[in-house]
Design a protein around this motif. Structure first.
Motif, PDB file in Angstrom:
ATOM      1  N   ASP A  23     -81.556   4.890 -29.584  1.00 34.47           N
ATOM      2  CA  ASP A  23     -80.717   3.578 -29.816  1.00 34.47           C
ATOM      3  C   ASP A  23     -80.636   3.900 -31.207  1.00 34.47           C
ATOM      4  OD1 ASP A  23     -79.184   1.696 -29.778  1.00 34.47           O
ATOM      5  OD2 ASP A  23     -80.323   0.283 -29.509  1.00 34.47           O
ATOM      6  N   LEU A  24     -79.861   3.880 -31.665  1.00 36.17           N
ATOM      7  CA  LEU A  24     -80.015   4.071 -33.434  1.00 36.17           C
ATOM      8  C   LEU A  24     -79.189   3.112 -33.964  1.00 36.17           C
ATOM      9  CD1 LEU A  24     -78.522   7.562 -33.665  1.00 36.17           C
ATOM     10  CD2 LEU A  24     -80.805   7.377 -33.700  1.00 36.17           C
ATOM     11  N   GLY A  25     -79.726   2.147 -34.971  1.00 34.18           N
ATOM     12  CA  GLY A  25     -79.346   1.537 -35.056  1.00 34.18           C
ATOM     13  C   GLY A  25     -79.332   1.589 -36.973  1.00 34.18           C
ATOM     14  N   ILE A  29     -84.686   2.670 -35.205  1.00 32.81           N
ATOM     15  CA  ILE A  29     -84.524   3.966 -33.609  1.00 32.81           C
ATOM     16  C   ILE A  29     -85.468   2.862 -32.923  1.00 32.81           C
ATOM     17  CG2 ILE A  29     -84.185   5.601 -33.398  1.00 32.81           C
ATOM     18  CD1 ILE A  29     -84.503   7.045 -35.829  1.00 32.81           C
ATOM     19  N   GLY A  30     -84.025   2.592 -31.645  1.00 28.24           N
ATOM     20  CA  GLY A  30     -84.569   2.255 -30.158  1.00 28.24           C
ATOM     21  C   GLY A  30     -85.246   3.166 -29.888  1.00 28.24           C
ATOM     22  N   GLU A  45     -91.683   2.476 -28.091  1.00 33.77           N
ATOM     23  CA  GLU A  45     -91.914   1.762 -29.611  1.00 33.77           C
ATOM     24  C   GLU A  45     -90.518   1.731 -30.373  1.00 33.77           C
ATOM     25  OE1 GLU A  45     -93.549   4.981 -32.253  1.00 33.77           O
ATOM     26  OE2 GLU A  45     -94.542   5.760 -30.616  1.00 33.77           O
ATOM     27  N   LEU A  46     -90.119   1.215 -31.809  1.00 38.85           N
ATOM     28  CA  LEU A  46     -90.079   0.975 -32.903  1.00 38.85           C
ATOM     29  C   LEU A  46     -89.508   1.546 -34.176  1.00 38.85           C
ATOM     30  CD1 LEU A  46     -86.506  -0.719 -33.160  1.00 38.85           C
ATOM     31  CD2 LEU A  46     -88.111  -2.318 -33.966  1.00 38.85           C
ATOM     32  N   ASP A 137     -84.181  -3.074 -29.742  1.00 37.83           N
ATOM     33  CA  ASP A 137     -83.763  -2.005 -29.483  1.00 37.83           C
ATOM     34  C   ASP A 137     -84.161  -1.044 -28.887  1.00 37.83           C
ATOM     35  OD1 ASP A 137     -81.925  -2.554 -31.881  1.00 37.83           O
ATOM     36  OD2 ASP A 137     -83.605  -1.925 -33.620  1.00 37.83           O
ATOM     37  N   ARG A 138     -85.533  -1.203 -29.082  1.00 31.14           N
ATOM     38  CA  ARG A 138     -86.206   0.084 -27.493  1.00 31.14           C
ATOM     39  C   ARG A 138     -85.872  -0.230 -26.467  1.00 31.14           C
ATOM     40  NH1 ARG A 138     -92.443  -2.599 -26.893  1.00 31.14           N
ATOM     41  NH2 ARG A 138     -92.361  -4.294 -28.155  1.00 31.14           N
ATOM     42  N   THR A 139     -85.317  -2.125 -25.814  1.00 34.29           N
ATOM     43  CA  THR A 139     -85.087  -1.964 -24.371  1.00 34.29           C
ATOM     44  C   THR A 139     -83.516  -2.002 -24.383  1.00 34.29           C
ATOM     45  OG1 THR A 139     -86.422  -4.121 -24.772  1.00 34.29           O
ATOM     46  CG2 THR A 139     -84.841  -4.096 -22.870  1.00 34.29           C
TER      47      THR A 139
END
Length: 154
Positions: A23-25, A29-30, A45-46, A137-139
């Motif tokens: 998941d790219l924020g 990055i999640g 992880e994050l 984010d990791r979820t």
């Protein structure tokens, strides 16, 4: 390697190897990981973004350590299905990774994944705002990867 359609990903990967979901924020990055049977996705992880080369190296270390054969990256489409600047940024991330080393990549529609995860964390787990920030984010990455795994199983 070119970006693959999600349906092509299993044939491109060795059997019994896990995949990572991303998941790219803007700032993070999640990262999530599947089991080797590619049935269950779990938050991992994050990565706090710094410089792209350092972020890529950290991602490759995770991949190597877990013998990951592919990345499923969340693609933040607009509600009407079109791609905006955030989706283009995700595609650029995949292209830039390819410059470092070949990697199997597919995209998964992530519309509303963060919203769904935040609602779950609030309603079901009653997590505080600070604690949610640490896990969302990791979820969300696990939500994205699980959606891809479920889609492939039909």
């Amino acid at each position: 390697m070119p970006v693959l359609d999600l349906s092509e990903l299993p044939a491109a990967c060795p059997p019994n190897t896990p995949w990572l979901g991303l998941d790219l924020g803007e700032n993070t990055i999640g990262v999530s990981v599947s089991d080797t049977g590619r049935i269950i996705a779990s938050p991992l992880e994050l990565i706090r973004k710094t410089k792209f080369s350092q972020d890529a190296e950290q991602l490759f270390r995770i991949m190597d350590g877990r013998k990951v054969s592919a990345l499923v990256i969340g693609l933040p489409l607009n509600m009407d299905g079109t791609e905006g600047p955030r989706a283009q940024s995700c595609r650029a991330f995949a292209r830039n990774l390819e410059r470092f080393r070949p990697v199997n990549v597919a995209f998964q529609d992530e519309r509303l994944s963060t919203t769904a995860v935040e609602r779950f964390l609030i309603d079901e787990l009653d997590l505080t705002r600070k604690r949610r920030a640490d896990v969302v984010d990791r979820t969300a990455a696990a939500w994205i990867l699980q959606g891809a795994l479920d889609r492939l199983r039909g």
